[in-house]
Design a protein around this motif. Sequence first.
Motif, mmCIF file in Angstrom:
data_model
loop_
_atom_site.group_PDB
_atom_site.id
_atom_site.type_symbol
_atom_site.label_atom_id
_atom_site.label_comp_id
_atom_site.label_asym_id
_atom_site.label_seq_id
_atom_site.Cartn_x
_atom_site.Cartn_y
_atom_site.Cartn_z
ATOM 1 N N ASP A 99 2.207 68.776 -2.726
ATOM 2 C CA ASP A 99 1.559 67.317 -2.164
ATOM 3 C C ASP A 99 2.704 66.278 -1.771
ATOM 4 N N ALA A 100 3.764 66.150 -2.484
ATOM 5 C CA ALA A 100 4.766 65.271 -2.011
ATOM 6 C C ALA A 100 6.134 65.994 -2.390
ATOM 7 N N GLY A 101 7.213 65.617 -1.191
ATOM 8 C CA GLY A 101 8.241 66.398 -1.285
ATOM 9 C C GLY A 101 8.044 67.985 -0.766
ATOM 10 N N GLY A 102 9.272 68.359 -0.735
ATOM 11 C CA GLY A 102 9.433 69.879 -0.323
ATOM 12 C C GLY A 102 9.424 70.028 1.333
ATOM 13 N N PHE A 103 9.621 71.327 1.990
ATOM 14 C CA PHE A 103 9.766 71.231 3.230
ATOM 15 C C PHE A 103 8.550 70.800 3.991
ATOM 16 N N HIS A 104 7.387 71.105 3.648
ATOM 17 C CA HIS A 104 6.398 70.833 4.510
ATOM 18 C C HIS A 104 6.164 69.330 4.742
ATOM 19 N N GLU A 105 6.163 68.447 3.648
ATOM 20 C CA GLU A 105 5.972 67.337 3.402
ATOM 21 C C GLU A 105 6.965 66.545 4.094
ATOM 22 N N ASP A 106 8.294 66.959 3.792
ATOM 23 C CA ASP A 106 9.393 66.193 4.077
ATOM 24 C C ASP A 106 9.468 66.367 6.004
ATOM 25 N N GLN A 107 9.196 67.321 6.319
ATOM 26 C CA GLN A 107 9.306 67.492 7.878
ATOM 27 C C GLN A 107 8.108 66.865 8.519
ATOM 28 N N ALA A 108 6.880 66.939 7.900
ATOM 29 C CA ALA A 108 5.820 66.010 8.398
ATOM 30 C C ALA A 108 5.986 64.652 8.536
ATOM 31 N N ASN A 109 6.750 64.159 7.335
ATOM 32 C CA ASN A 109 6.794 62.651 7.253
ATOM 33 C C ASN A 109 8.126 62.140 8.238
ATOM 34 N N ALA A 110 9.270 63.080 8.343
ATOM 35 C CA ALA A 110 10.243 62.781 9.154
ATOM 36 C C ALA A 110 9.803 62.785 10.735
ATOM 37 N N ARG A 111 8.849 64.125 10.835
ATOM 38 C CA ARG A 111 8.401 64.058 12.422
ATOM 39 C C ARG A 111 7.446 63.100 12.703
ATOM 40 N N ALA A 112 6.757 62.510 11.859
ATOM 41 C CA ALA A 112 5.715 61.553 12.072
ATOM 42 C C ALA A 112 6.303 60.255 12.757
ATOM 43 N N GLY A 113 7.448 59.813 11.741
ATOM 44 C CA GLY A 113 8.128 58.762 12.021
ATOM 45 C C GLY A 113 8.821 58.693 13.442
ATOM 46 N N GLU A 114 9.573 60.028 13.672
ATOM 47 C CA GLU A 114 9.995 60.094 14.741
ATOM 48 C C GLU A 114 8.998 59.928 16.144
ATOM 49 N N LEU A 115 7.814 60.555 15.942
ATOM 50 C CA LEU A 115 6.916 60.546 17.016
ATOM 51 C C LEU A 115 6.287 58.971 17.232
#
Length: 142
Positions: A99-115
Amino acid sequence: MKLYVDKRLNLNKDKINLVSEFCLFCSEKLPLESNFEIYLVSNRKEHDIKTTASYNPADKVCKIYCKDRALPDFLRSIAHELTHMMQDELGLLKGSIRDAGGFHEDQANARAGELLKLFAKSHPTRRRMYESMLNDINLLNS
């Protein structure tokens, strides 16, 4: 892509158009192959949203809780959930998803900010998304 907007959110046409542009932008940049639906909602319980947004891989539906949230905040949630859809299309949503942290959430958070930043820089009028909250406050104070 289909976008559904809860009328109780009282989003004006300009905001709805900007959200639609952002969704298309994200689907091209990620890129996404699937047809998908995005629901902008005002009630978490009605849509079984535990935090601010959800993605259901079974039906390719993203639900974004938008009530009392600034436009850039819920746009970031849209990009986050669409990143999960990209992960799903690539076969990366396997096993336990944290739910928080880990590959999936970290990638989604980083990509969302970038987009979000890339979208704002992609056209001068798109920077207005950062001003929308101030305009709403100014309208309330007039």
